[in-house]
Design an enzyme around this catalytic site. Sequence first.
Site, mmCIF file in Angstrom:
data_model
loop_
_atom_site.group_PDB
_atom_site.id
_atom_site.type_symbol
_atom_site.label_atom_id
_atom_site.label_comp_id
_atom_site.label_asym_id
_atom_site.label_seq_id
_atom_site.Cartn_x
_atom_site.Cartn_y
_atom_site.Cartn_z
ATOM 1 N N HIS A 1 42.783 -13.276 18.654
ATOM 2 C CA HIS A 1 43.177 -12.323 19.678
ATOM 3 C C HIS A 1 43.775 -11.078 19.038
ATOM 4 C CE1 HIS A 1 44.706 -10.758 23.443
ATOM 5 N NE2 HIS A 1 45.863 -10.531 22.823
ATOM 6 N N ALA B 1 12.380 -8.678 12.170
ATOM 7 C CA ALA B 1 12.546 -8.714 10.717
ATOM 8 C C ALA B 1 13.148 -10.034 10.250
ATOM 9 C CB ALA B 1 13.425 -7.546 10.283
ATOM 10 N N HIS B 2 14.174 -10.529 10.974
ATOM 11 C CA HIS B 2 14.833 -11.758 10.512
ATOM 12 C C HIS B 2 13.920 -12.964 10.670
ATOM 13 C CE1 HIS B 2 16.252 -10.444 14.487
ATOM 14 N NE2 HIS B 2 16.182 -11.705 14.865
ATOM 15 N N GLY C 1 8.606 -2.175 3.836
ATOM 16 C CA GLY C 1 7.780 -2.299 5.047
ATOM 17 C C GLY C 1 8.260 -1.466 6.210
ATOM 18 N N LEU D 1 13.583 1.785 24.400
ATOM 19 C CA LEU D 1 14.942 2.008 24.916
ATOM 20 C C LEU D 1 15.889 2.458 23.804
ATOM 21 C CD1 LEU D 1 15.149 -0.979 27.408
ATOM 22 C CD2 LEU D 1 14.625 1.410 27.903
ATOM 23 N N LYS E 1 0.814 -1.231 0.000
ATOM 24 C CA LYS E 1 0.000 0.000 0.000
ATOM 25 C C LYS E 1 0.842 1.273 0.000
ATOM 26 C CE LYS E 1 -1.207 -0.160 4.954
ATOM 27 N NZ LYS E 1 -0.429 0.914 5.540
HETATM 28 C C1 LIG Z 1 11.256 1.442 15.520
HETATM 29 C C2 LIG Z 1 11.376 -0.012 15.173
HETATM 30 C C3 LIG Z 1 12.615 -0.608 15.192
HETATM 31 C C4 LIG Z 1 12.734 -1.953 14.854
HETATM 32 N N1 LIG Z 1 13.971 -2.509 14.888
HETATM 33 C C5 LIG Z 1 14.121 -3.811 14.579
HETATM 34 C C6 LIG Z 1 15.403 -4.407 14.570
HETATM 35 O O1 LIG Z 1 16.402 -3.766 14.835
HETATM 36 N N2 LIG Z 1 15.501 -5.713 14.224
HETATM 37 C C7 LIG Z 1 14.389 -6.469 13.919
HETATM 38 O O2 LIG Z 1 14.525 -7.660 13.637
HETATM 39 N N3 LIG Z 1 13.166 -5.923 13.916
HETATM 40 C C8 LIG Z 1 13.002 -4.621 14.231
HETATM 41 N N4 LIG Z 1 11.757 -4.055 14.182
HETATM 42 C C9 LIG Z 1 10.611 -4.919 13.847
HETATM 43 C C10 LIG Z 1 10.550 -5.127 12.327
HETATM 44 O O3 LIG Z 1 10.441 -3.894 11.687
HETATM 45 C C11 LIG Z 1 9.372 -6.016 11.987
HETATM 46 O O4 LIG Z 1 9.451 -7.207 12.745
HETATM 47 C C12 LIG Z 1 9.358 -6.371 10.518
HETATM 48 O O5 LIG Z 1 9.292 -5.213 9.722
HETATM 49 C C13 LIG Z 1 8.178 -7.292 10.202
HETATM 50 O O6 LIG Z 1 8.176 -7.590 8.865
HETATM 51 P P1 LIG Z 1 6.831 -7.947 8.087
HETATM 52 O O7 LIG Z 1 7.237 -8.205 6.691
HETATM 53 O O8 LIG Z 1 6.109 -8.999 8.822
HETATM 54 O O9 LIG Z 1 5.928 -6.642 8.187
HETATM 55 P P2 LIG Z 1 6.175 -5.105 7.862
HETATM 56 O O10 LIG Z 1 7.603 -4.772 7.760
HETATM 57 O O11 LIG Z 1 5.358 -4.363 8.855
HETATM 58 O O12 LIG Z 1 5.572 -4.943 6.411
HETATM 59 C C14 LIG Z 1 4.221 -5.092 6.155
HETATM 60 C C15 LIG Z 1 3.880 -4.304 4.921
HETATM 61 O O13 LIG Z 1 2.539 -4.597 4.540
HETATM 62 C C16 LIG Z 1 1.932 -3.424 4.051
HETATM 63 N N5 LIG Z 1 0.489 -3.594 4.143
HETATM 64 C C17 LIG Z 1 -0.265 -3.708 5.263
HETATM 65 N N6 LIG Z 1 -1.559 -3.909 4.945
HETATM 66 C C18 LIG Z 1 -1.625 -3.926 3.582
HETATM 67 C C19 LIG Z 1 -2.681 -4.090 2.648
HETATM 68 N N7 LIG Z 1 -3.938 -4.318 3.034
HETATM 69 N N8 LIG Z 1 -2.400 -4.028 1.330
HETATM 70 C C20 LIG Z 1 -1.117 -3.824 0.893
HETATM 71 N N9 LIG Z 1 -0.081 -3.655 1.737
HETATM 72 C C21 LIG Z 1 -0.332 -3.713 3.065
HETATM 73 C C22 LIG Z 1 2.480 -2.342 4.960
HETATM 74 O O14 LIG Z 1 2.390 -1.071 4.345
HETATM 75 C C23 LIG Z 1 3.926 -2.801 5.131
HETATM 76 O O15 LIG Z 1 4.768 -2.217 4.176
HETATM 77 C C24 LIG Z 1 11.597 -2.706 14.494
HETATM 78 C C25 LIG Z 1 10.340 -2.098 14.452
HETATM 79 C C26 LIG Z 1 10.231 -0.771 14.784
HETATM 80 C C27 LIG Z 1 8.873 -0.125 14.730
#
Ligand SMILES: Cc1cc2nc3c(=O)[nH]c(=O)nc-3n(C[C@H](O)[C@H](O)[C@H](O)COP(=O)(O)OP(=O)(O)OC[C@H]3O[C@@H](n4cnc5c(N)ncnc54)[C@H](O)[C@@H]3O)c2cc1C
Length: 465
Positions: A444, A320-321, A40, A185, A34
């Site tokens: 080391h 993310a991972h 994401g 944090l 979207k």
């Molecule tokens: C401030 C912050 C820091 C973070 N730091 C870390 C970190 O250091 N390491 C880590 O592992 N994780 C971190 N995370 C968590 C990480 O960002 C998420 O776990 C990860 O992005 C999840 O991936 P995802 O693909 O499941 O979803 P997302 O990355 O949330 O992506 C989902 C996507 O789906 C799209 N979407 C939603 N609904 C619809 C729809 N109906 N139609 C079309 N598109 C849609 C959204 O726009 C989005 O782009 C952090 C999160 C935040 C908020």
Amino acid sequence: MEDFDLIVIGAGPGGYVAAIRAAQLGMKVACVEKETSLGGTCLNIGCIPSKTLLNSSEKYVEFKNSAEEHGIKSGKIDLDLSKLMQRKEKIVKQLTAGVGFLFKKNSITHLIGVASFIDEKNIKVKSTKELTLSAKNFIIATGSSSMERPGISVDEKKIVTSTGALSLLVVPKTMLVIGGGYIGLEMGSVWSRLGTQITVIEKMDRIVPNMDGEIAFEFMKSLQKQGIEFKLSHKVVSTKTGSKDVEVTMVSEKDKKQIKNKYDVVLMAIGRKPNTEGLNLEKIGVQLNDQKAIKIDQNYKTNIDGIYAIGDVVPGPMLAHKAEEEGIACVEIINSQKTHINYNTIPAIVYTNPEVASVGKTEEQLKELNTEYKVGKFPFKANGRALTTSQSTGFVKILADKKTDLILGAHIIGHDAGQLIAEIVTAMEFGGSSEDIARICHAHPTTSEAIKEAALNIDGRSIHI
Ligand SMILES: Cc1cc2nc3c(=O)[nH]c(=O)nc-3n(C[C@H](O)[C@H](O)[C@H](O)COP(=O)(O)OP(=O)(O)OC[C@H]3O[C@@H](n4cnc5c(N)ncnc54)[C@H](O)[C@@H]3O)c2cc1C
């Protein structure tokens, strides 16, 4: 109406990785996102911008506080916040554009618009015009968004989520961070380093509740030394946004005493909720759990054939991972391959300074499971490399099974913790014991020697303490 083998909804780390893997396997793939920018939460408003700001702010305090100690005379150190933010935006753009490039390279159809299900085999995508698409399989990878609380209205200026906290235009004098989890944090650390007085309010009696208790205690002490204040066992009752600041009423869980304080900015960091609204899941009967996450089986399949879900939108750690691994595993399962994710070896990292990194079981979890275990620890203040970099806070803690010596968990607080944990993740994945780690030659001087020493310490054989 176009027909695909697979349509992925959401182009976060779960969705875009799934789409690329599916294309590699020869599927005709579309990914609907979207937002105009791919990647994401992680790439746009999560991992990447937050780590960029953590890096810039760390450099700022380091130059300010330690240059002289190193014999470096640098004159007056000043902060240019807009330049710092520009660097963040540049890195975000570079990475999100990179996903677009990968989509093109893999011939993935990229559609911008909001997706929702019409039925089990068709979705509509709404943008300037409406499209209908059909596919044999769908992966829902719509991620999560910041949780809000009724009565506290986020305006992303004075009361912000992590998204607003990543783009403040001036350094606030004071900030209240609601929630002592990793996002609060990390963002608190960024602004504390840039000059904001940070107070963290947490309803539990400790921070980072999922992490090992001993590490969490050390972590809080270290953040306190950096000037961050903590109000543990406290809850926010209400907020009142004024023209200059926000008045916050809090209550102590222990004596029920109420306090009122004013803050320039309030950051809501109380957790994240799965994005399941608007997908029309109720119409097609996809089941959700009580937290509104999509219920899946061990193959990432929902209760509806051909509809899968991965990442933050399903139960489990929101990382993310983890989303990426699930994206790959899910696609390979759709492709009839055998695949497996070991959820016990998913690392979790807090990118503050010191960093905190964790994998496997915590000591509290082992006690709860009545598992007999051994503990080995080693402090960075006894590690040569940590001393040469003036980064000697923290320690390595390894937990191993008392009988078999298998590594059950590891918890590190220290400058390099996020990188160091990878060794333990690999060892655990290969069924390694503390003896295996203890017998590996570690270069080391490196901070990785602290891992070897912690492993040796399990049987009282550490050399350098
Ligand atoms: C401030 C912050 C820091 C973070 N730091 C870390 C970190 O250091 N390491 C880590 O592992 N994780 C971190 N995370 C968590 C990480 O960002 C998420 O776990 C990860 O992005 C999840 O991936 P995802 O693909 O499941 O979803 P997302 O990355 O949330 O992506 C989902 C996507 O789906 C799209 N979407 C939603 N609904 C619809 C729809 N109906 N139609 C079309 N598109 C849609 C959204 O726009 C989005 O782009 C952090 C999160 C935040 C908020």
